[in-house]
Design a protein around this motif. Sequence first.
Motif, PDB file in Angstrom:
ATOM      1  N   ARG A  27      -5.652  -7.389  -6.856  1.00 44.88           N
ATOM      2  CA  ARG A  27      -5.347  -5.956  -6.843  1.00 44.88           C
ATOM      3  C   ARG A  27      -5.632  -5.401  -5.461  1.00 44.88           C
ATOM      4  NH1 ARG A  27      -3.235  -7.547 -10.492  1.00 44.88           N
ATOM      5  NH2 ARG A  27      -3.303  -6.950 -12.686  1.00 44.88           N
ATOM      6  N   TYR A  42      -4.550  -1.752  -3.134  1.00 42.28           N
ATOM      7  CA  TYR A  42      -3.774  -0.528  -2.903  1.00 42.28           C
ATOM      8  C   TYR A  42      -2.824  -0.719  -1.723  1.00 42.28           C
ATOM      9  CZ  TYR A  42      -6.851   2.102  -6.051  1.00 42.28           C
ATOM     10  OH  TYR A  42      -7.528   2.566  -7.145  1.00 42.28           O
ATOM     11  N   ASP A  60       0.206  -2.680  -2.814  1.00 44.91           N
ATOM     12  CA  ASP A  60       1.078  -1.854  -3.654  1.00 44.91           C
ATOM     13  C   ASP A  60       1.860  -0.847  -2.814  1.00 44.91           C
ATOM     14  OD1 ASP A  60       0.258  -3.162  -5.918  1.00 44.91           O
ATOM     15  OD2 ASP A  60      -1.267  -1.684  -6.452  1.00 44.91           O
ATOM     16  N   VAL A  99       1.181   4.121  -7.599  1.00 42.62           N
ATOM     17  CA  VAL A  99       0.151   3.946  -6.570  1.00 42.62           C
ATOM     18  C   VAL A  99      -0.507   5.258  -6.178  1.00 42.62           C
ATOM     19  CG1 VAL A  99      -0.261   3.198  -4.195  1.00 42.62           C
ATOM     20  CG2 VAL A  99       1.307   1.913  -5.643  1.00 42.62           C
ATOM     21  N   ASN A 111      -4.196   7.233  -7.354  1.00 41.09           N
ATOM     22  CA  ASN A 111      -5.515   6.673  -7.045  1.00 41.09           C
ATOM     23  C   ASN A 111      -5.623   6.108  -5.637  1.00 41.09           C
ATOM     24  OD1 ASN A 111      -6.556   7.107  -9.754  1.00 41.09           O
ATOM     25  ND2 ASN A 111      -5.239   5.407 -10.386  1.00 41.09           N
ATOM     26  N   TYR A 112      -4.592   6.291  -4.815  1.00 46.31           N
ATOM     27  CA  TYR A 112      -4.626   5.721  -3.474  1.00 46.31           C
ATOM     28  C   TYR A 112      -5.709   6.403  -2.637  1.00 46.31           C
ATOM     29  CZ  TYR A 112      -3.060   3.708   0.916  1.00 46.31           C
ATOM     30  OH  TYR A 112      -3.009   3.008   2.096  1.00 46.31           O
TER      31      TYR A 112
END
Length: 249
Positions: free
Chosen positions: A157, A159, A162, A185, A188-189
């Motif tokens: 995972r 960020y 993504d 994305v 919560n980025y």
Amino acid sequence: MSPIFLLSLILQVGCCVHVVRSGRPLYWVLILLMFSYLAVLVYVIVAVVPDMRMRRSGDRVLRKVRAHLDPGRDARAASLQAEVADTPENRRRLAIECLRTGDFAGAEQAYRRALRGIYAHDPDMLLGLARAQLGLDQPADALATLTTLAEANPGYRSYDADLLHANLLDILGRTEEALRRFEAVAPNYPGEEARVRLGQLLRQAGHTDRAAEQFRDSIARAQAAPAYYQREQKAWLEIARRELATLTA
């Protein structure tokens, strides 16, 4: 001699040495010798910790000045280290320095030489390779690299991965897929880039009301955040304000 007394003595002597080396008033030595643990605690708080912070701050400033005067210094050092010992870790370090200085061809070559054996599907190095490929204007290859990353590391995972995936879909004209990826994305980025880019893509797709809402949300989030966050995200916040001003003009 009891362990408690021995520890106290060691701490007192260590602090006394710090007093002398740092040039602080010698009355600190008397205080430290008289009051043991309490004096050590106070001295660490008022002298040792601030010195450590100043040293780290000074090191950061020195690194910035050195990087400005000789931006290729770290890359040359990493290249020499990789030639001396051609290991995946040294190639990874070289690739990171190449990315930092904009040498995307060098970064791609270094990552490919590092992605071998047990490191053939290392997720962080595959992500770096995708970034290098994007820098070389090879978005399709970069997207294929991210696909390999996801297939070989289903539990990974990131960020950044993504966001890069969403950007690549946008560049390749796969707008609906890019929108879905950005919408997943953005909430919560850890920064405003994903939210601002989502707003821009919504505007380009004709969803002007949703785009304006996205820009307002990004600005509001930052205003409620600490000052350091606002400084770090200044460039993206300026884009959000410009985009919002255009939409509401």
